[in-house]
Design an enzyme around this catalytic site. Structure first.
Site, PDB file in Angstrom:
ATOM      1  N   SER A 105       9.810  11.163  14.184  1.00 15.99           N
ATOM      2  CA  SER A 105       9.354  11.101  12.791  1.00 15.99           C
ATOM      3  C   SER A 105       7.978  10.449  12.750  1.00 15.99           C
ATOM      4  CB  SER A 105      10.318  10.257  11.958  1.00 15.99           C
ATOM      5  OG  SER A 105       9.780  10.034  10.669  1.00 15.99           O
ATOM      6  N   TYR A 120      15.199   2.671  10.813  1.00 14.37           N
ATOM      7  CA  TYR A 120      15.057   4.108  11.117  1.00 14.37           C
ATOM      8  C   TYR A 120      13.750   4.359  11.869  1.00 14.37           C
ATOM      9  CZ  TYR A 120      13.938   9.014  10.017  1.00 14.37           C
ATOM     10  OH  TYR A 120      13.561  10.329  10.082  1.00 14.37           O
TER      11      TYR A 120
HETATM   12  P1  NAP Z   1      19.581  16.281   7.091  1.00 13.30           P
HETATM   13  O1  NAP Z   1      19.173  17.376   6.176  1.00 13.30           O
HETATM   14  O2  NAP Z   1      20.137  15.015   6.511  1.00 13.30           O
HETATM   15  O3  NAP Z   1      20.612  16.877   8.166  1.00 13.30           O
HETATM   16  C1  NAP Z   1      21.120  16.016   9.140  1.00 13.30           C
HETATM   17  C2  NAP Z   1      21.875  16.837  10.164  1.00 13.30           C
HETATM   18  O4  NAP Z   1      22.291  15.960  11.219  1.00 13.30           O
HETATM   19  C3  NAP Z   1      23.122  17.482   9.617  1.00 13.30           C
HETATM   20  O5  NAP Z   1      23.273  18.724  10.267  1.00 13.30           O
HETATM   21  C4  NAP Z   1      24.226  16.497  10.011  1.00 13.30           C
HETATM   22  O6  NAP Z   1      25.499  17.120  10.150  1.00 13.30           O
HETATM   23  C5  NAP Z   1      23.704  16.053  11.358  1.00 13.30           C
HETATM   24  N1  NAP Z   1      24.184  14.750  11.839  1.00 13.30           N
HETATM   25  C6  NAP Z   1      24.030  13.538  11.267  1.00 13.30           C
HETATM   26  N2  NAP Z   1      24.574  12.583  12.051  1.00 13.30           N
HETATM   27  C7  NAP Z   1      25.084  13.215  13.134  1.00 13.30           C
HETATM   28  C8  NAP Z   1      25.790  12.786  14.276  1.00 13.30           C
HETATM   29  N3  NAP Z   1      26.083  11.487  14.474  1.00 13.30           N
HETATM   30  N4  NAP Z   1      26.176  13.703  15.178  1.00 13.30           N
HETATM   31  C9  NAP Z   1      25.899  15.019  14.995  1.00 13.30           C
HETATM   32  N5  NAP Z   1      25.229  15.493  13.933  1.00 13.30           N
HETATM   33  C10 NAP Z   1      24.844  14.593  12.998  1.00 13.30           C
HETATM   34  O7  NAP Z   1      18.364  15.818   8.014  1.00 13.30           O
HETATM   35  P2  NAP Z   1      16.890  16.437   8.249  1.00 13.30           P
HETATM   36  O8  NAP Z   1      15.989  15.899   7.209  1.00 13.30           O
HETATM   37  O9  NAP Z   1      16.966  17.877   8.513  1.00 13.30           O
HETATM   38  O10 NAP Z   1      16.504  15.651   9.593  1.00 13.30           O
HETATM   39  C11 NAP Z   1      16.638  16.209  10.877  1.00 13.30           C
HETATM   40  C12 NAP Z   1      15.858  15.320  11.832  1.00 13.30           C
HETATM   41  O11 NAP Z   1      14.498  15.258  11.422  1.00 13.30           O
HETATM   42  C13 NAP Z   1      16.364  13.877  11.871  1.00 13.30           C
HETATM   43  O12 NAP Z   1      16.298  13.377  13.186  1.00 13.30           O
HETATM   44  C14 NAP Z   1      15.370  13.152  10.987  1.00 13.30           C
HETATM   45  O13 NAP Z   1      15.270  11.788  11.318  1.00 13.30           O
HETATM   46  C15 NAP Z   1      14.105  13.914  11.306  1.00 13.30           C
HETATM   47  N6  NAP Z   1      13.073  13.788  10.277  1.00 13.30           N
HETATM   48  C16 NAP Z   1      13.273  14.261   9.015  1.00 13.30           C
HETATM   49  C17 NAP Z   1      12.260  14.112   8.076  1.00 13.30           C
HETATM   50  C18 NAP Z   1      12.391  14.614   6.662  1.00 13.30           C
HETATM   51  O14 NAP Z   1      11.526  14.303   5.821  1.00 13.30           O
HETATM   52  N7  NAP Z   1      13.415  15.378   6.325  1.00 13.30           N
HETATM   53  C19 NAP Z   1      11.074  13.468   8.425  1.00 13.30           C
HETATM   54  C20 NAP Z   1      10.912  12.993   9.707  1.00 13.30           C
HETATM   55  C21 NAP Z   1      11.917  13.164  10.632  1.00 13.30           C
HETATM   56  P3  NAP Z   1      26.466  17.368   8.860  1.00 13.30           P
HETATM   57  O15 NAP Z   1      25.865  18.562   8.116  1.00 13.30           O
HETATM   58  O16 NAP Z   1      27.798  17.676   9.451  1.00 13.30           O
HETATM   59  O17 NAP Z   1      26.433  16.122   8.048  1.00 13.30           O
END
Ligand code: NAP
Length: 249
Positions: free
Chosen positions: A144, A158
């Site tokens: 991130s 985080y």
């Molecule tokens: P999201 O929409 O909240 O989706 C999270 C995903 O991770 C879901 O598929 C969830 O499964 C799964 N998950 C959570 N905990 C888990 C675990 N312990 N074991 C296996 N699966 C797990 O998140 P996102 O925004 O797409 O983020 C994806 C990645 O990008 C993360 O690493 C996040 O830190 C990073 N990121 C996101 C942003 C942003 O602005 N969105 C920015 C920087 C970095 P379920 O559907 O079953 O709950």
């Protein structure tokens, strides 16, 4: 069995779902890992299958070693030799200052965001590395922009976990560079997904978008494109590198 087999952790929603779908378009057989939202994971698999691809939804908590072992064993048995891993699963918790964060939360965030990617990298290297009889492969760790910015007043825990993911990427990339395995990172900025609701502010990206040089949040597929490029043969001489997909921030 395909020679392009990918695991996307957290592939049921957000950036992971976009990555799984794009990977299928690029010819990968995809394991869509998820934690608990089976409906969402099945939806991704159905979309891939309807478009002529192949995918399998597998529940596993990446922070739990037995779950990770079973996840990889399932892929070995059902999909074939692993060639790509996207460590995408990640969590954040309610926006707080450091002086408000308790120890249980620290354990949860670090378990999901740091221990999980470590365990999955280990299992991937055991399968991909020529040192272990593998044929090589590629790993992308989803970090991130928070690793650079620190997320003050929101979730420094985080941000610190993502700093650890960056260090894992650098160290592991050098450890396995001569063994046919490339390891890179993608650092998204503010992306439109469900994760911001976990922090207590579903509209966070819209609130902050004017602070971004591009004046808009990103879409999950814009991060997926960077991930797929790093995994592709076009990035054959790239390892230990990072793509910031953060609208200029
Ligand atoms: P999201 O929409 O909240 O989706 C999270 C995903 O991770 C879901 O598929 C969830 O499964 C799964 N998950 C959570 N905990 C888990 C675990 N312990 N074991 C296996 N699966 C797990 O998140 P996102 O925004 O797409 O983020 C994806 C990645 O990008 C993360 O690493 C996040 O830190 C990073 N990121 C996101 C942003 C942003 O602005 N969105 C920015 C920087 C970095 P379920 O559907 O079953 O709950």
């Amino acid at each position: 069995m395909s020679d392009k087999v990918m695991i996307v952790t957290g592939g049921s929603r957000g950036i992971g779902a976009a990555t799984a779908k794009l990977a299928a378009v690029r010819g990968y057989v995809v394991c869509v890992n998820y934690l608990s939202n089976r409906t969402a994971a099945d939806g991704v698999v159905e979309e891939i299958t309807a478009a002529g691809g192949r995918a399998l939804a597998v529940a596993a908590d990446v922070s739990q070693e037995p779950d990770v072992m079973e996840l990889f064993a399932t892929v070995d048995g059902r999909l074939g030799r692993l060639s790509a891993l996207v460590n995408n699963a990640g969590i954040l918790e309610r926006q707080s200052r450091v002086d408000e964060i308790d120890g249980d939360r620290l354990q949860r965030v670090l378990a999901a965001n740091v221990v999980g990617p470590f365990l999955c990298c280990r299992e991937a290297v055991r399968r991909m590395s020529t040192r272990h009889g593998g044929r090589g492969g590629a790993i992308v760790n989803v970090s991130s922009a928070a690793a650079r910015l620190g997320s003050p007043g929101e979730y420094v825990d985080y941000a610190a976990s993502k700093g650890a993911v960056d260090t894992l990427t650098i160290g592991l990339s050098r450890e396995v560079a001569a063994e046919g395995v490339r390891v890179n990172g993608v650092r998204p900025g503010y992306i439109h997904t469900d994760i911001h609701a976990s922090g207590g502010e579903p509209g966070r990206v819209e609130r902050l978008r004017t602070s971004l040089p591009m004046q808009r949040g990103g879409q999950p597929h814009e991060v997926a494109q960077a991930i797929l490029w790093l995994l592709s043969a076009e990035a054959s001489y790239v390892t230990g590198s990072f793509i910031d997909a953060a609208g200029g921030k």
